[in-house]
Design a protein around this motif. Structure first.
Motif, short mmCIF file in Angstrom:
data_model
loop_
_atom_site.label_atom_id
_atom_site.label_comp_id
_atom_site.label_asym_id
_atom_site.label_seq_id
_atom_site.Cartn_x
_atom_site.Cartn_y
_atom_site.Cartn_z
N GLY A 28 7.30 74.54 41.02
CA GLY A 28 8.25 73.87 41.96
C GLY A 28 9.32 75.12 42.52
N TRP A 29 10.09 74.66 43.46
CA TRP A 29 11.03 75.66 44.29
C TRP A 29 12.35 75.58 43.35
N ASN A 30 13.02 76.74 43.37
CA ASN A 30 14.28 77.04 42.84
C ASN A 30 14.96 77.03 44.20
N TRP A 31 15.77 75.69 44.52
CA TRP A 31 16.17 75.63 45.74
C TRP A 31 17.84 76.14 45.53
N GLU A 32 18.09 76.40 44.34
CA GLU A 32 19.53 77.08 44.36
C GLU A 32 19.69 78.39 45.09
N GLY A 37 7.13 65.82 47.65
CA GLY A 37 7.57 67.22 47.59
C GLY A 37 8.74 67.44 48.93
N CYS A 38 9.66 66.54 48.62
CA CYS A 38 10.76 66.41 49.68
C CYS A 38 11.46 67.51 50.02
N GLY A 39 11.69 68.59 48.79
CA GLY A 39 12.45 69.77 49.30
C GLY A 39 13.99 69.24 49.18
N GLY A 82 15.28 67.44 51.64
CA GLY A 82 15.27 66.21 52.33
C GLY A 82 15.07 66.13 53.76
N ARG A 83 14.73 67.29 54.46
CA ARG A 83 14.90 67.10 56.11
C ARG A 83 14.14 66.02 56.62
N HIS A 84 12.80 65.83 56.00
CA HIS A 84 11.99 64.59 56.53
C HIS A 84 12.58 63.21 56.01
N ALA A 85 12.86 63.00 54.86
CA ALA A 85 13.63 61.77 54.32
C ALA A 85 14.42 61.47 55.23
N CYS A 121 11.67 59.47 47.67
CA CYS A 121 11.66 61.04 47.61
C CYS A 121 11.42 61.34 46.43
N PHE A 122 10.27 62.42 46.19
CA PHE A 122 9.73 62.87 44.79
C PHE A 122 9.51 64.21 45.03
N ASP A 123 9.97 64.88 43.84
CA ASP A 123 9.86 66.46 44.10
C ASP A 123 9.77 67.09 42.40
N ILE A 124 9.27 67.86 42.13
CA ILE A 124 9.29 68.36 40.74
C ILE A 124 10.69 69.25 40.57
N SER A 125 11.19 69.53 41.75
CA SER A 125 12.42 70.25 41.58
C SER A 125 13.63 69.48 41.36
N GLU A 126 14.27 69.43 40.27
CA GLU A 126 15.49 68.58 40.31
C GLU A 126 16.54 68.86 41.24
N VAL A 146 11.80 62.57 40.09
CA VAL A 146 11.64 63.93 39.67
C VAL A 146 10.04 63.87 39.11
N GLY A 147 9.32 64.77 39.29
CA GLY A 147 7.99 64.65 38.40
C GLY A 147 6.84 65.68 39.31
N ASP A 148 5.94 65.41 38.43
CA ASP A 148 4.73 66.42 38.95
C ASP A 148 3.70 65.86 39.95
N MET A 149 3.20 66.21 41.19
CA MET A 149 2.41 65.56 41.86
C MET A 149 0.94 65.19 41.39
N LEU A 150 0.96 65.75 40.08
CA LEU A 150 -0.27 65.66 39.44
C LEU A 150 -0.64 64.33 38.90
N ASN A 154 3.80 71.29 53.40
CA ASN A 154 3.91 72.37 52.70
C ASN A 154 4.20 72.50 51.09
N VAL A 155 3.39 71.10 50.57
CA VAL A 155 3.55 71.02 49.23
C VAL A 155 2.40 71.08 48.51
N ILE A 156 1.21 70.22 48.74
CA ILE A 156 0.02 70.04 47.80
C ILE A 156 -0.66 71.42 47.38
N SER A 157 -0.60 72.40 48.19
CA SER A 157 -1.17 73.73 48.21
C SER A 157 -0.54 74.40 46.91
N HIS A 158 0.42 73.83 46.29
CA HIS A 158 1.22 74.56 45.27
C HIS A 158 0.52 74.21 43.75
N THR A 159 -0.85 74.28 43.69
CA THR A 159 -1.73 73.89 42.51
C THR A 159 -3.10 74.69 42.65
#
Ligand SMILES: C[S@@+](CC[C@H](N)C(=O)[O-])C[C@H]1O[C@@H](n2cnc3c(N)ncnc32)[C@H](O)[C@@H]1O
Length: 222
Positions: A6-10, A46-48, A50-53, A65-70, A91-95, A111-116
């Protein structure tokens, strides 16, 4: 299977012009398409931050909204609350998606599901099928084998379709699955493919021009 981090959005700088605060070009089309088809129960997978949400929420969609990154989810929640919008957050893993079968009319995966890796990709595709209602649509992007990243032969190849991304930044050492047309047709064989395009985006960094190729795909559960 390699675990996605997941991303470190910080560490991502946010300002009003930042791409992660402005909806993608395609999302305007999808908003129109899914509103006119009344596909209003939407998962932003993989909402990041939230720009689309936010965009879909402001237009009357029921957004999950779902993302692995808290920190991504926290930032989305803060932004939504400042706009007076109420979403469902997980929060969770798309798998392994924490939703019941047949839950959503529409799913966005920008730009989410390629992260595997390849094994993970097959799991995500099964999960998408499971949580989509009949006639639901999903828009997703996949990195292409034509893109510069897949050609970085010094980035570790973990299976024939997957490299670890070795650039400093929020994606450092995350697996990236790269597709081609035949692979996409095979992965999504249980869906109807509504539309498939390959798009190249150009961007400049350190006085170099990068060409970033992605497939943009709309699938429908039939
Ligand atoms: C490039 S960002 C895109 C964010 C958002 N879709 C957008 O367009 O603004 C990728 C997002 O996918 C999330 N992600 C990566 N691997 C994930 C996984 N295994 N499960 C859920 N989310 C994941 C990251 O944390 C990050 O927020």
């Amino acid at each position: 299977m390699i675990k996605s981090k997941g991303w470190n959005w910080e560490i991502v700088k946010e300002d009003e012009n930042c791409i992660w605060k402005n909806p993608s070009i395609e999302s305007y089309y999808l908003l129109n398409r899914w509103a006119s088809q009344n596909k209003k129960d939407l998962l932003d997978l993989g909402c990041g931050i939230g720009r689309h949400a936010i965009m879909f929420g402001k237009n009357g969609f029921n957004v999950s909204c779902f993302d692995i990154s808290e920190d991504g989810i926290n930032k989305t929640r803060k932004w939504a609350e400042s706009e007076g919008l109420k979403f469902n957050y997980m929060v969770g893993d798309m798998l392994e998606l924490p939703y019941n079968n047949d839950s959503f009319d529409s799913v966005l995966c920008v730009n989410v599901i390629s992260h595997t890796d390849t094994e993970g990709m097959k799991k995500v595709v099964n999960e998408l099928y499971r949580i989509m209602k009949k006639d639901a649509e999903c828009y997703l992007t996949l990195g292409s084998k034509d893109t510069w990243g897949f050609k970085q032969t010094d980035w570790p190849l973990v299976d024939p379709n997957t490299r670890l991304r070795m650039e400093e930044g929020p994606e450092y050492k995350t697996p990236h699955f790269y597709a081609d047309y035949d692979l996409i047709m095979d992965l999504f064989k249980d869906f109807k493919i509504v539309n498939i395009r390959q798009v190249v985006d150009y961007y400049e960094r350190d006085n170099k021009v990068f060409d970033s190729y992605h497939y943009h795909v709309i699938i429908k559960k039939i």
